[in-house]
Design a protein around this motif. Structure first.
Motif, PDB file in Angstrom:
ATOM      1  N   GLY A   1     106.366 126.093  36.168  1.00  0.00           N
ATOM      2  CA  GLY A   1     106.217 126.557  37.539  1.00  0.00           C
ATOM      3  C   GLY A   1     107.444 127.267  38.061  1.00  0.00           C
ATOM      4  N   TYR A   2     107.238 127.902  39.190  1.00  0.00           N
ATOM      5  CA  TYR A   2     108.299 128.674  39.828  1.00  0.00           C
ATOM      6  C   TYR A   2     107.907 128.911  41.279  1.00  0.00           C
ATOM      7  N   ARG A   3     108.843 129.441  42.036  1.00  0.00           N
ATOM      8  CA  ARG A   3     108.599 129.754  43.445  1.00  0.00           C
ATOM      9  C   ARG A   3     108.938 131.219  43.684  1.00  0.00           C
ATOM     10  N   LEU A   4     108.081 131.887  44.462  1.00  0.00           N
ATOM     11  CA  LEU A   4     108.343 133.240  44.925  1.00  0.00           C
ATOM     12  C   LEU A   4     108.621 133.176  46.416  1.00  0.00           C
TER      13      LEU A   4
ATOM     14  N   HIS B   1     112.385 136.801  45.737  1.00  0.00           N
ATOM     15  CA  HIS B   1     113.211 135.868  44.981  1.00  0.00           C
ATOM     16  C   HIS B   1     112.285 135.085  44.052  1.00  0.00           C
ATOM     17  N   LEU B   2     112.576 135.098  42.770  1.00  0.00           N
ATOM     18  CA  LEU B   2     111.881 134.286  41.776  1.00  0.00           C
ATOM     19  C   LEU B   2     112.824 133.154  41.407  1.00  0.00           C
ATOM     20  N   LEU B   3     112.421 131.927  41.745  1.00  0.00           N
ATOM     21  CA  LEU B   3     113.259 130.745  41.517  1.00  0.00           C
ATOM     22  C   LEU B   3     112.538 129.785  40.583  1.00  0.00           C
ATOM     23  N   GLY B   4     113.266 129.216  39.642  1.00  0.00           N
ATOM     24  CA  GLY B   4     112.665 128.247  38.728  1.00  0.00           C
ATOM     25  C   GLY B   4     113.702 127.623  37.818  1.00  0.00           C
ATOM     26  N   GLY B   5     113.208 126.869  36.862  1.00  0.00           N
ATOM     27  CA  GLY B   5     114.085 126.201  35.912  1.00  0.00           C
ATOM     28  C   GLY B   5     114.477 124.801  36.306  1.00  0.00           C
ATOM     29  N   ARG B   6     113.969 124.330  37.460  1.00  0.00           N
ATOM     30  CA  ARG B   6     114.186 122.950  37.908  1.00  0.00           C
ATOM     31  C   ARG B   6     113.082 122.641  38.917  1.00  0.00           C
ATOM     32  N   HIS B   7     112.961 121.371  39.275  1.00  0.00           N
ATOM     33  CA  HIS B   7     111.994 120.991  40.304  1.00  0.00           C
ATOM     34  C   HIS B   7     112.488 121.522  41.650  1.00  0.00           C
ATOM     35  N   LEU B   8     111.614 122.181  42.372  1.00  0.00           N
ATOM     36  CA  LEU B   8     111.952 122.744  43.673  1.00  0.00           C
ATOM     37  C   LEU B   8     111.299 121.904  44.752  1.00  0.00           C
ATOM     38  N   GLY B   9     112.086 121.271  45.598  1.00  0.00           N
ATOM     39  CA  GLY B   9     111.563 120.391  46.638  1.00  0.00           C
ATOM     40  C   GLY B   9     110.894 121.136  47.777  1.00  0.00           C
ATOM     41  N   TRP B  10     110.231 120.373  48.635  1.00  0.00           N
ATOM     42  CA  TRP B  10     109.564 120.935  49.811  1.00  0.00           C
ATOM     43  C   TRP B  10     109.806 120.015  50.990  1.00  0.00           C
TER      44      TRP B  10
ATOM     45  N   ASN C   1     124.062 135.203  43.420  1.00  0.00           N
ATOM     46  CA  ASN C   1     124.348 133.889  43.997  1.00  0.00           C
ATOM     47  C   ASN C   1     123.158 132.968  43.720  1.00  0.00           C
ATOM     48  N   PRO C   2     122.969 132.571  42.454  1.00  0.00           N
ATOM     49  CA  PRO C   2     121.754 131.837  42.088  1.00  0.00           C
ATOM     50  C   PRO C   2     121.631 130.481  42.778  1.00  0.00           C
ATOM     51  N   GLN C   3     120.411 130.189  43.227  1.00  0.00           N
ATOM     52  CA  GLN C   3     120.095 128.932  43.885  1.00  0.00           C
ATOM     53  C   GLN C   3     119.270 128.013  42.989  1.00  0.00           C
ATOM     54  N   ALA C   4     119.026 128.434  41.761  1.00  0.00           N
ATOM     55  CA  ALA C   4     118.280 127.660  40.759  1.00  0.00           C
ATOM     56  C   ALA C   4     118.726 128.172  39.393  1.00  0.00           C
ATOM     57  N   PRO C   5     118.434 127.418  38.328  1.00  0.00           N
ATOM     58  CA  PRO C   5     118.824 127.898  36.993  1.00  0.00           C
ATOM     59  C   PRO C   5     118.300 129.305  36.686  1.00  0.00           C
ATOM     60  N   VAL C   6     117.106 129.620  37.167  1.00  0.00           N
ATOM     61  CA  VAL C   6     116.580 130.983  37.095  1.00  0.00           C
ATOM     62  C   VAL C   6     116.438 131.474  38.532  1.00  0.00           C
ATOM     63  N   HIS C   7     117.123 132.532  38.863  1.00  0.00           N
ATOM     64  CA  HIS C   7     117.018 133.147  40.192  1.00  0.00           C
ATOM     65  C   HIS C   7     117.102 134.656  39.987  1.00  0.00           C
ATOM     66  N   VAL C   8     115.951 135.286  40.060  1.00  0.00           N
ATOM     67  CA  VAL C   8     115.823 136.715  39.805  1.00  0.00           C
ATOM     68  C   VAL C   8     115.326 137.388  41.079  1.00  0.00           C
ATOM     69  N   LEU C   9     115.834 138.579  41.349  1.00  0.00           N
ATOM     70  CA  LEU C   9     115.337 139.399  42.440  1.00  0.00           C
ATOM     71  C   LEU C   9     114.432 140.471  41.854  1.00  0.00           C
ATOM     72  N   VAL C  10     113.284 140.660  42.478  1.00  0.00           N
ATOM     73  CA  VAL C  10     112.353 141.715  42.074  1.00  0.00           C
ATOM     74  C   VAL C  10     112.210 142.631  43.282  1.00  0.00           C
TER      75      VAL C  10
ATOM     76  N   HIS D   1     101.708 145.115  42.898  1.00  0.00           N
ATOM     77  CA  HIS D   1     102.460 145.358  41.669  1.00  0.00           C
ATOM     78  C   HIS D   1     103.755 144.554  41.666  1.00  0.00           C
ATOM     79  N   LEU D   2     104.403 144.456  42.814  1.00  0.00           N
ATOM     80  CA  LEU D   2     105.640 143.686  42.941  1.00  0.00           C
ATOM     81  C   LEU D   2     105.405 142.222  42.551  1.00  0.00           C
ATOM     82  N   LEU D   3     104.329 141.643  43.071  1.00  0.00           N
ATOM     83  CA  LEU D   3     104.018 140.246  42.749  1.00  0.00           C
ATOM     84  C   LEU D   3     103.582 140.085  41.292  1.00  0.00           C
ATOM     85  N   SER D   4     102.844 141.036  40.780  1.00  0.00           N
ATOM     86  CA  SER D   4     102.445 140.990  39.374  1.00  0.00           C
ATOM     87  C   SER D   4     103.670 141.059  38.461  1.00  0.00           C
ATOM     88  N   ALA D   5     104.595 141.933  38.791  1.00  0.00           N
ATOM     89  CA  ALA D   5     105.827 142.043  38.003  1.00  0.00           C
ATOM     90  C   ALA D   5     106.629 140.746  38.065  1.00  0.00           C
ATOM     91  N   ALA D   6     106.672 140.107  39.228  1.00  0.00           N
ATOM     92  CA  ALA D   6     107.372 138.824  39.355  1.00  0.00           C
ATOM     93  C   ALA D   6     106.754 137.790  38.411  1.00  0.00           C
TER      94      ALA D   6
END
Length: 113
Positions: free
Chosen positions: A80-83, A101-110, A32-41, A63-68
């Protein structure tokens, strides 16, 4: 955990597109992607959530964060991307297995939500 969705994915019982895999972690696209790139690690070893982690889990968490980061680079997220790690019901966690959740591929608001 025989009833854990992510344990079944890690074991290969449920097939996914494996974007990254080593002895400790697995990365695959979110269904259920929330961004153009949405990967679970995920760690392959079951850990219910970040709240259940102990000091003995420190190396695995690193290691989990390094792999992300490796997956982000492989996905071309040079701008850029968001974890995100959702923890517990109020944190939005819906699968009781630690995952990033690794999210990216667009501007991510805050703020995010």
């Amino acid at each position: 955990m025989t009833d854990c969705l992510f344990c079944k994915i890690a074991a290969g019982t449920i097939p996914v597109k494996r974007l990254h895999e080593d002895e400790q972690v697995l990365a695959f696209p979110d269904i259920n992607p929330q961004a153009p790139v949405h990967v679970l690690v995920i760690p392959k070893r079951h850990l219910a959530s970040h709240a259940h982690a102990t000091t003995e889990d420190a190396a695995m968490l690193g290691h989990l964060l390094s792999a992300a980061g490796e997956v982000a680079q492989a996905q071309g997220l040079e701008n850029g991307y968001r974890l995100v790690i959702n923890t517990g019901p109020d944190g939005g966690q819906t699968v009781d297995h630690l995952h990033v959740h690794l999210l990216g591929g667009r501007h991510l608001g805050w703020p995010p939500g």
